[in-house]
Design a protein around this motif. Structure first.
Motif, PDB file in Angstrom:
ATOM      1  N   PHE A 121       0.703  -1.165   0.079  1.00  0.00           N
ATOM      2  CA  PHE A 121      -0.068   0.111  -0.027  1.00  0.00           C
ATOM      3  C   PHE A 121       0.930   1.225  -0.084  1.00  0.00           C
ATOM      4  O   PHE A 121       1.669   1.395   0.906  1.00  0.00           O
ATOM      5  CB  PHE A 121      -0.910   0.045   1.219  1.00  0.00           C
ATOM      6  N   LEU A 122       0.589   2.133  -0.874  1.00  0.00           N
ATOM      7  CA  LEU A 122       1.468   3.194  -1.064  1.00  0.00           C
ATOM      8  C   LEU A 122       3.100   2.854  -1.268  1.00  0.00           C
ATOM      9  O   LEU A 122       3.944   3.752  -0.726  1.00  0.00           O
ATOM     10  CB  LEU A 122       1.564   4.443  -0.266  1.00  0.00           C
ATOM     11  N   GLY A 123       3.489   1.748  -1.995  1.00  0.00           N
ATOM     12  CA  GLY A 123       4.868   1.235  -2.283  1.00  0.00           C
ATOM     13  C   GLY A 123       5.197   0.396  -1.055  1.00  0.00           C
ATOM     14  O   GLY A 123       6.560  -0.188  -1.090  1.00  0.00           O
ATOM     15  N   LEU A 124       4.583   0.310   0.306  1.00  0.00           N
ATOM     16  CA  LEU A 124       5.082  -0.187   1.310  1.00  0.00           C
ATOM     17  C   LEU A 124       4.258  -1.403   1.742  1.00  0.00           C
ATOM     18  O   LEU A 124       3.172  -1.512   1.471  1.00  0.00           O
ATOM     19  CB  LEU A 124       5.091   0.620   2.602  1.00  0.00           C
ATOM     20  N   PRO A 125       4.793  -2.663   2.238  1.00  0.00           N
ATOM     21  CA  PRO A 125       4.140  -3.964   2.494  1.00  0.00           C
ATOM     22  C   PRO A 125       3.113  -3.447   3.682  1.00  0.00           C
ATOM     23  O   PRO A 125       3.422  -2.720   4.231  1.00  0.00           O
ATOM     24  CB  PRO A 125       5.293  -4.740   3.105  1.00  0.00           C
ATOM     25  N   MET A 126       1.928  -4.238   3.515  1.00  0.00           N
ATOM     26  CA  MET A 126       0.982  -4.110   4.498  1.00  0.00           C
ATOM     27  C   MET A 126       1.526  -4.483   5.903  1.00  0.00           C
ATOM     28  O   MET A 126       2.603  -5.079   6.046  1.00  0.00           O
ATOM     29  CB  MET A 126      -0.181  -5.047   4.367  1.00  0.00           C
ATOM     30  N   PRO A 127       1.153  -3.706   7.256  1.00  0.00           N
ATOM     31  CA  PRO A 127       1.709  -3.930   8.199  1.00  0.00           C
ATOM     32  C   PRO A 127       1.584  -5.534   8.652  1.00  0.00           C
ATOM     33  O   PRO A 127       0.428  -6.385   8.238  1.00  0.00           O
ATOM     34  CB  PRO A 127       1.038  -3.331   9.318  1.00  0.00           C
ATOM     35  N   PRO A 128       2.487  -6.137   9.195  1.00  0.00           N
ATOM     36  CA  PRO A 128       2.596  -7.811   9.312  1.00  0.00           C
ATOM     37  C   PRO A 128       1.473  -8.375  10.263  1.00  0.00           C
ATOM     38  O   PRO A 128       1.233  -9.332  10.065  1.00  0.00           O
ATOM     39  CB  PRO A 128       4.062  -7.872   9.997  1.00  0.00           C
ATOM     40  N   PHE A 129       1.023  -7.274  11.165  1.00  0.00           N
ATOM     41  CA  PHE A 129      -0.301  -7.912  12.014  1.00  0.00           C
ATOM     42  C   PHE A 129      -1.385  -8.063  11.203  1.00  0.00           C
ATOM     43  O   PHE A 129      -2.492  -8.561  11.716  1.00  0.00           O
ATOM     44  CB  PHE A 129      -0.355  -7.273  13.240  1.00  0.00           C
TER      45      PHE A 129
END
Length: 239
Positions: A121-129
């Motif tokens: 999302f917006l170039g960054l991985p989704m939060p791991p949780f």
């Protein structure tokens, strides 16, 4: 999971093309005896054979990389759905036609969840949780072998969870995944028809209704629209 074909012969794959199926010309020689002639009378009948599948066939579906999912007015998620798959049965609607009615077996249908490993999302991985599971409830529709057009009704539950501390009630999504254009009030997308290798892009806009969860209703601004944009491969084979 996969499709088992119990046959002594290997499956015959049916490539999708923009042209009509090729035809083979077969000559059949016949002879008959006529008492008024000393020699047999011979004749040749020319028949045409078309390379096409029988009226009932197996259907295989795979999801690939470069997919997108969007909800409300948030930017779209970049989604790697590689590994998704399902099998079903196709039935030709008309013996002489190219449109095939398909229905997928839900027990074989798997669509990867949205996680930090599959989604950005917006170039960054989704939060791991954070995790969003997709549980299909219906997947059926039609495929036109001549034009490559695909229209598949898709119903699924989207299950949002944050580790073990929060699990939202299911979000029910109903749409038609199509190789054509899908357009709502705030979301839209255009698909791509099947090519000769069975590759296509299926898009679908759906309305998501509010659920019994104040946080999710507020966070997603429910009711709202969502968009699925799937890079997929579909191919047919003999049973």
């Amino acid at each position: 999971m996969g499709c088992k074909i119990n046959s002594s012969n290997p499956p015959i794959l049916c490539p999708f093309a923009s042209t009509k199926p090729s035809q083979r010309i077969k000559k059949v020689a016949l002879s008959s005896y006529n008492p008024s002639h000393q020699d047999p009378v011979s004749s040749i009948i020319i028949t045409q054979q078309t390379d096409r599948l029988p009226n009932v066939c197996a259907v295989n579906f795979k999801t690939m990389k470069a997919c997108k999912l969007g909800i409300s007015r948030y930017p779209e998620f970049e989604y790697n759905a590689e590994g998704g798959k399902g099998t079903g049965t196709g039935t030709r609607k008309n013996t002489n036609g190219d449109e095939i009615s398909v229905s997928f077996d839900l027990e074989t249908l798997y669509i990867p969840p949205l996680t930090s490993a599959t989604t950005k999302f917006l170039g960054l991985p989704m939060p791991p949780f954070l995790k969003i599971d997709i549980v299909p409830e219906l997947f059926q529709g039609s495929i036109d072998q001549e034009s490559g057009r695909v229209d598949l009704e898709f119903t699924a539950k989207f299950l949002f969870s944050v580790g073990s501390i929060y699990r939202a009630p299911p979000l029910l999504v109903k749409t038609v995944l199509s190789s054509e254009e899908s357009k709502g009030e705030i979301r839209s997308g255009r698909g791509e028809r099947l090519d000769k290798e069975g590759k296509c892009r299926l898009v679908g806009v759906a309305t998501v209704d509010p659920i019994d969860d104040l946080f999710m209703n507020t966070f997603l601004a429910l009711p709202t629209e969502c968009l699925a944009n799937l890079n997929a491969v579909i191919y047919l084979s003999t049973l």
